[in-house]
Design an enzyme around this catalytic site. Structure first.
Site, PDB file in Angstrom:
ATOM      1  NE  ARG A 124      -4.340  -1.516   1.560  1.00  0.00           N
ATOM      2  CZ  ARG A 124      -5.297  -1.970   2.345  1.00  0.00           C
ATOM      3  NH1 ARG A 124      -5.166  -1.890   3.649  1.00  0.00           N
ATOM      4  NH2 ARG A 124      -6.377  -2.499   1.830  1.00  0.00           N
TER       5      ARG A 124
ATOM      6  CE  LYS B 248     -19.954 -14.972   7.176  1.00  0.00           C
ATOM      7  NZ  LYS B 248     -19.874 -13.598   7.614  1.00  0.00           N
TER       8      LYS B 248
ATOM      9  N   GLY C  83      -8.803  -7.222  -1.078  1.00  0.00           N
ATOM     10  CA  GLY C  83      -8.930  -8.168   0.025  1.00  0.00           C
ATOM     11  C   GLY C  83      -8.248  -9.495  -0.248  1.00  0.00           C
TER      12      GLY C  83
ATOM     13  N   GLY D 216     -13.444  -3.667   0.670  1.00  0.00           N
ATOM     14  CA  GLY D 216     -14.825  -3.196   0.842  1.00  0.00           C
ATOM     15  C   GLY D 216     -15.211  -2.183  -0.227  1.00  0.00           C
TER      16      GLY D 216
HETATM   17  P1  AMP Z   1     -14.753 -13.575   1.598  1.00  0.00           P
HETATM   18  O1  AMP Z   1     -14.153 -12.682   2.644  1.00  0.00           O
HETATM   19  O2  AMP Z   1     -16.205 -13.798   1.718  1.00  0.00           O
HETATM   20  O3  AMP Z   1     -14.300 -13.194   0.193  1.00  0.00           O
HETATM   21  O4  AMP Z   1     -14.147 -15.004   1.888  1.00  0.00           O
HETATM   22  C1  AMP Z   1     -12.807 -15.323   1.747  1.00  0.00           C
HETATM   23  C2  AMP Z   1     -12.558 -16.574   2.520  1.00  0.00           C
HETATM   24  O5  AMP Z   1     -13.362 -17.618   1.992  1.00  0.00           O
HETATM   25  C3  AMP Z   1     -11.122 -17.050   2.424  1.00  0.00           C
HETATM   26  O6  AMP Z   1     -10.585 -17.072   3.714  1.00  0.00           O
HETATM   27  C4  AMP Z   1     -11.253 -18.449   1.867  1.00  0.00           C
HETATM   28  O7  AMP Z   1     -10.376 -19.369   2.448  1.00  0.00           O
HETATM   29  C5  AMP Z   1     -12.667 -18.814   2.204  1.00  0.00           C
HETATM   30  N1  AMP Z   1     -13.198 -19.897   1.370  1.00  0.00           N
HETATM   31  C6  AMP Z   1     -13.175 -19.993   0.041  1.00  0.00           C
HETATM   32  N2  AMP Z   1     -13.708 -21.153  -0.366  1.00  0.00           N
HETATM   33  C7  AMP Z   1     -14.089 -21.831   0.732  1.00  0.00           C
HETATM   34  C8  AMP Z   1     -14.715 -23.080   0.961  1.00  0.00           C
HETATM   35  N3  AMP Z   1     -15.042 -23.880  -0.052  1.00  0.00           N
HETATM   36  N4  AMP Z   1     -14.965 -23.436   2.228  1.00  0.00           N
HETATM   37  C9  AMP Z   1     -14.621 -22.623   3.242  1.00  0.00           C
HETATM   38  N5  AMP Z   1     -14.029 -21.418   3.098  1.00  0.00           N
HETATM   39  C10 AMP Z   1     -13.764 -21.030   1.855  1.00  0.00           C
END
Ligand code: AMP
Length: 394
Positions: free
Chosen positions: A35, A201, A351, A374
């Site tokens: 950054r 999620k 991120g 974000g």
């Molecule tokens: P997000 O912040 O929602 O973009 O989520 C990112 C996180 O999702 C990372 O830490 C990944 O390791 C996790 N992730 C990706 N695929 C999976 C999966 N199939 N099961 C559990 N966690 C996951």
């Protein structure tokens, strides 16, 4: 078009630049200076044009007195000085006599960094709450305000919206590039436009899906969020991540966009989120009750390639597997390779996806890696970001 730093004569002017120096720190040391490096073009331009430069940034969250010592920008000033090959005057305050005197003593081309803007949050959340007195005070220290902190552009704080509402203003090169690349990809993309979504999620990505489904030609879904979509399609997903409150959303969006949304056809499963468990590749109709899908499988990677190879623009937000564990990083790594080989305009949302792409060694092959997690998500949602909305149009 927003005004930029190029639209001003900076010579002899006190130019306040809001940077994003929110770097990861461990034991008081910076562990990743990306950054700071990303902020250099704007700062160097201001130096070359004879500005008196006042830099501002937040670092972490400040809720207690103890948070202050862990989140001082002192280390950033040292690293910045090394990168600029020039002294950076660090003032360990966000207001007061010492800061004001140091600013009035600045010569053309000098660089000063004030302390973490969020130190003001201890006093009634003045920075994060966009306190008008604080915005006015900071604005009184400068002549021109430049916002180059994309990472906080989705927030209305005193150090962006507050100052910008008073001083002549513009964006720096970093935000200019974020807007040129990201907004163009959404507003007027070179087609086909393929969006890859992953991450944990569904709920976090609903507004992005709702917006991009109207714009994209294809949406490829992987990661933990894919399992809620698969559940909505009637598959048994074992112990895989499930966002049960959003199954109905998945059903509806799949129903309305049958040909546009592409789901995994096979997955890598494990019984635990652990590098030591066995990794079993299987079709999505054969996930055992004690298993969880932790990565996309090879057939899915090939299926995704069919869309990726013909795309002219690709936006990727969210890793397609539990990439932090080597055993389940293959899908994310192979996608990096596919994007490199696609020849398309490739845009990586910030991120986790950004760190995965950079750490896997593919950063230099991407057209653009967003500096804001974000903020880039909110741009993809089609929202107006307050830290950008407050900047004057040309
Ligand atoms: P997000 O912040 O929602 O973009 O989520 C990112 C996180 O999702 C990372 O830490 C990944 O390791 C996790 N992730 C990706 N695929 C999976 C999966 N199939 N099961 C559990 N966690 C996951």
């Amino acid at each position: 078009m927003k005004k930029t730093i190029r639209d001003y004569d900076l010579s002899g002017k006190k130019v306040m630049i809001r940077c994003d120096f929110n770097v990861p720190m461990q034991n008081g040391k910076i562990t990743d200076d990306n950054r700071i490096v990303a902020s250099l073009p704007t700062i160097e331009y201001a130096i070359q044009n004879g500005a008196k430069i006042i830099l501002m940034s937040h670092l972490g969250r400040i809720k207690t007195e103890e948070d202050k010592s862990k989140n001082s920008l002192k280390e950033v000033s040292i690293r910045l000085s090394e990168l600029l090959k020039k002294d950076v005057i660090f003032i360990p305050f966000t207001r007061g006599k010492e800061l004001e005197t140091a600013i009035s003593n600045l010569k053309d081309g000098d660089v000063l960094l004030m302390e973490n803007t969020r130190f003001e949050d201890l006093d009634g959340k003045k920075e994060s709450g966009n306190d008008s007195e604080l915005g006015r005070y900071w604005a009184s220290l400068g002549d021109i305000y430049i916002n180059d902190a994309f990472g906080t552009a989705h927030r209305a704080h005193a150090s962006n919206v507050g100052i910008a509402s008073i001083l002549p203003n513009g964006v720096g090169f970093l935000i200019e590039k974020e807007l040129n690349v990201m907004k163009k990809a959404i507003d007027d993309p070179e087609r086909p436009l393929t969006v890859i979504l992953g991450g944990a999620k569904v709920v976090d990505k609903i507004p992005v899906i709702e917006n991009l489904v109207k714009i994209a030609d294809h949406i490829l879904i992987g990661g933990g969020m894919a399992f809620t979509f698969l559940k909505a399609e009637g598959y048994e997903i074992g112990k895989s991540l499930l966002d049960s409150e959003n199954i109905e959303f998945c059903k509806r969006i799949l129903g309305e966009n049958k040909d546009k949304i592409i789901l995994p056809v096979d997955v890598a499963c494990g019984t635990e989120m652990d590098n030591d468990v066995e990794c079993r590749y299987t079709s999505i109709d054969d996930i055992h009750p004690n298993e969880m899908g932790l990565d996309i499988g090879e057939e899915t990677v090939q299926l995704f390639w069919k869309y990726i190879k013909d795309s002219k623009t690709i936006i990727w937000n969210g890793p397609v597997g539990l990439f932090e564990l080597d055993k389940f990083a293959k899908g994310t790594r192979t996608l990096c390779k596919e994007l490199k080989e696609s020849g398309a305009i490739t845009i990586i949302g910030g991120g986790d996806t950004a760190s995965a792409v950079i750490n896997m060694g593919y950063g230099e092959y991407m057209t653009h890696i967003s500096t804001g997690g974000g903020a880039s998500l909110e741009l993809l949602e089609g929202k107006e970001l307050p830290g950008i909305a407050c900047i004057n149009e040309k």
